[in-house]
Design a protein around this motif. Structure first.
Motif, PDB file in Angstrom:
ATOM      1  N   ASP A  14      -8.554  30.403 -55.530  1.00  0.00           N
ATOM      2  CA  ASP A  14      -9.269  30.741 -56.757  1.00  0.00           C
ATOM      3  C   ASP A  14      -9.327  29.521 -57.683  1.00  0.00           C
ATOM      4  O   ASP A  14     -10.378  29.222 -58.262  1.00  0.00           O
ATOM      5  N   GLU A  15      -8.217  28.810 -57.820  1.00  0.00           N
ATOM      6  CA  GLU A  15      -8.195  27.598 -58.656  1.00  0.00           C
ATOM      7  C   GLU A  15      -9.090  26.524 -58.050  1.00  0.00           C
ATOM      8  O   GLU A  15      -9.837  25.842 -58.766  1.00  0.00           O
ATOM      9  N   ALA A  17     -11.700  27.038 -56.196  1.00  0.00           N
ATOM     10  CA  ALA A  17     -13.079  27.494 -56.405  1.00  0.00           C
ATOM     11  C   ALA A  17     -13.544  27.160 -57.816  1.00  0.00           C
ATOM     12  O   ALA A  17     -14.658  26.667 -58.010  1.00  0.00           O
ATOM     13  N   ARG A  18     -12.697  27.413 -58.793  1.00  0.00           N
ATOM     14  CA  ARG A  18     -13.049  27.126 -60.184  1.00  0.00           C
ATOM     15  C   ARG A  18     -13.330  25.631 -60.380  1.00  0.00           C
ATOM     16  O   ARG A  18     -14.312  25.259 -61.000  1.00  0.00           O
ATOM     17  N   ARG A  19     -12.468  24.810 -59.789  1.00  0.00           N
ATOM     18  CA  ARG A  19     -12.643  23.356 -59.936  1.00  0.00           C
ATOM     19  C   ARG A  19     -13.872  22.858 -59.176  1.00  0.00           C
ATOM     20  O   ARG A  19     -14.543  21.936 -59.626  1.00  0.00           O
ATOM     21  N   GLY A  21     -16.580  24.635 -58.514  1.00  0.00           N
ATOM     22  CA  GLY A  21     -17.808  25.140 -59.128  1.00  0.00           C
ATOM     23  C   GLY A  21     -18.396  26.357 -58.440  1.00  0.00           C
ATOM     24  O   GLY A  21     -19.602  26.548 -58.446  1.00  0.00           O
ATOM     25  N   ILE A  23     -17.388  30.779 -57.258  1.00  0.00           N
ATOM     26  CA  ILE A  23     -16.523  31.923 -57.531  1.00  0.00           C
ATOM     27  C   ILE A  23     -15.952  32.422 -56.217  1.00  0.00           C
ATOM     28  O   ILE A  23     -16.684  32.610 -55.242  1.00  0.00           O
ATOM     29  N   CYS A  45     -16.604  32.143 -50.633  1.00  0.00           N
ATOM     30  CA  CYS A  45     -17.494  31.945 -51.770  1.00  0.00           C
ATOM     31  C   CYS A  45     -18.184  33.277 -52.056  1.00  0.00           C
ATOM     32  O   CYS A  45     -18.486  34.032 -51.129  1.00  0.00           O
ATOM     33  N   SER A 102     -17.938  22.066 -63.242  1.00  0.00           N
ATOM     34  CA  SER A 102     -16.873  22.659 -64.043  1.00  0.00           C
ATOM     35  C   SER A 102     -16.203  21.604 -64.906  1.00  0.00           C
ATOM     36  O   SER A 102     -16.007  20.477 -64.479  1.00  0.00           O
ATOM     37  N   ARG A 104     -12.901  20.109 -66.708  1.00  0.00           N
ATOM     38  CA  ARG A 104     -11.482  20.171 -66.377  1.00  0.00           C
ATOM     39  C   ARG A 104     -10.586  19.960 -67.580  1.00  0.00           C
ATOM     40  O   ARG A 104      -9.420  20.263 -67.529  1.00  0.00           O
ATOM     41  N   ASP A 114     -16.871  15.564 -59.782  1.00  0.00           N
ATOM     42  CA  ASP A 114     -17.770  16.594 -60.303  1.00  0.00           C
ATOM     43  C   ASP A 114     -19.159  16.023 -60.562  1.00  0.00           C
ATOM     44  O   ASP A 114     -20.173  16.639 -60.243  1.00  0.00           O
TER      45      ASP A 114
END
Length: 176
Positions: A14-15, A17-19, A21, A23, A45, A102, A104, A114
């Motif tokens: 999950d972390e 995925a957040r980093r 970009g 869900i 994803c 995303s 940071r 990114d």
């Protein structure tokens, strides 16, 4: 990679995925036939797979919602080993859709990776549009070739008919 629990694996992905970009979606699992405990879990994803319309023949018709699924293959498969640790056995990094850039830090700035992902995503979208344009031009060209082939074929058939008619006339004249 190895995790102490399924929950730890979920938190990690999950972390990640957040980093990255996208869900995370908690996907399929495989259970033990003996005690029904989870033996493996696929984390993916949220755009993984495609929406499959299932007809409910007994209940009322449900309102159709647009699907967010795009056939993305990005995922992480974790399995519990004999020692009880959860081990990553399969990992697919590539997405088939643009990622969300995303932030940071508290200033919401992007790091080098990114920015590179965002640049490459924009370039990929541009190249996809270019491919669509080329595909359209090729299809138009092929259609034109088919039309020209049809015209040449008709003219060739007419020429063959004229030659045969001429040969018949010569044959008749030589017989007389």
């Amino acid at each position: 990679m190895e995790f102490d629990s399924e929950e730890a694996a979920k938190e990690f992905y999950d972390e990640y995925a957040r980093r990255a970009g996208f869900i995370m979606r908690i996907d399929q699992c495989r259970r033990s036939e003996v005690d029904k405990r989870i033996l493996s879990r696929r984390l993916s994803c949220n755009k993984q797979g495609y929406y499959v319309k299932v007809k409910d023949q007994n209940g009322p018709l449900r309102k159709h919602r647009t699907s967010t699924r795009e056939g993305c293959k990005a995922m992480m498969l974790v399995k519990v080993n004999k020692s009880g640790k959860w081990v990553v056995t399969r990992f697919v990094k590539d997405h088939t859709h643009p990622l969300i850039a995303s932030g940071r830090s508290s200033r919401n700035t992007m790091d080098h990776k990114d920015r590179k992902i965002q640049e490459l995503t924009v370039e990929l979208e541009r190249q996809d549009k270019l491919c669509d344009l080329y595909r359209e031009q090729i299809n138009s060209f092929l259609k034109s070739i088919e039309e020209q082939t049809g015209l040449v074929s008709e003219k060739l058939q007419a020429a063959v008919k004229n030659v045969r008619d001429f040969e018949r006339e010569i044959q008749q004249q030589s017989n007389q």
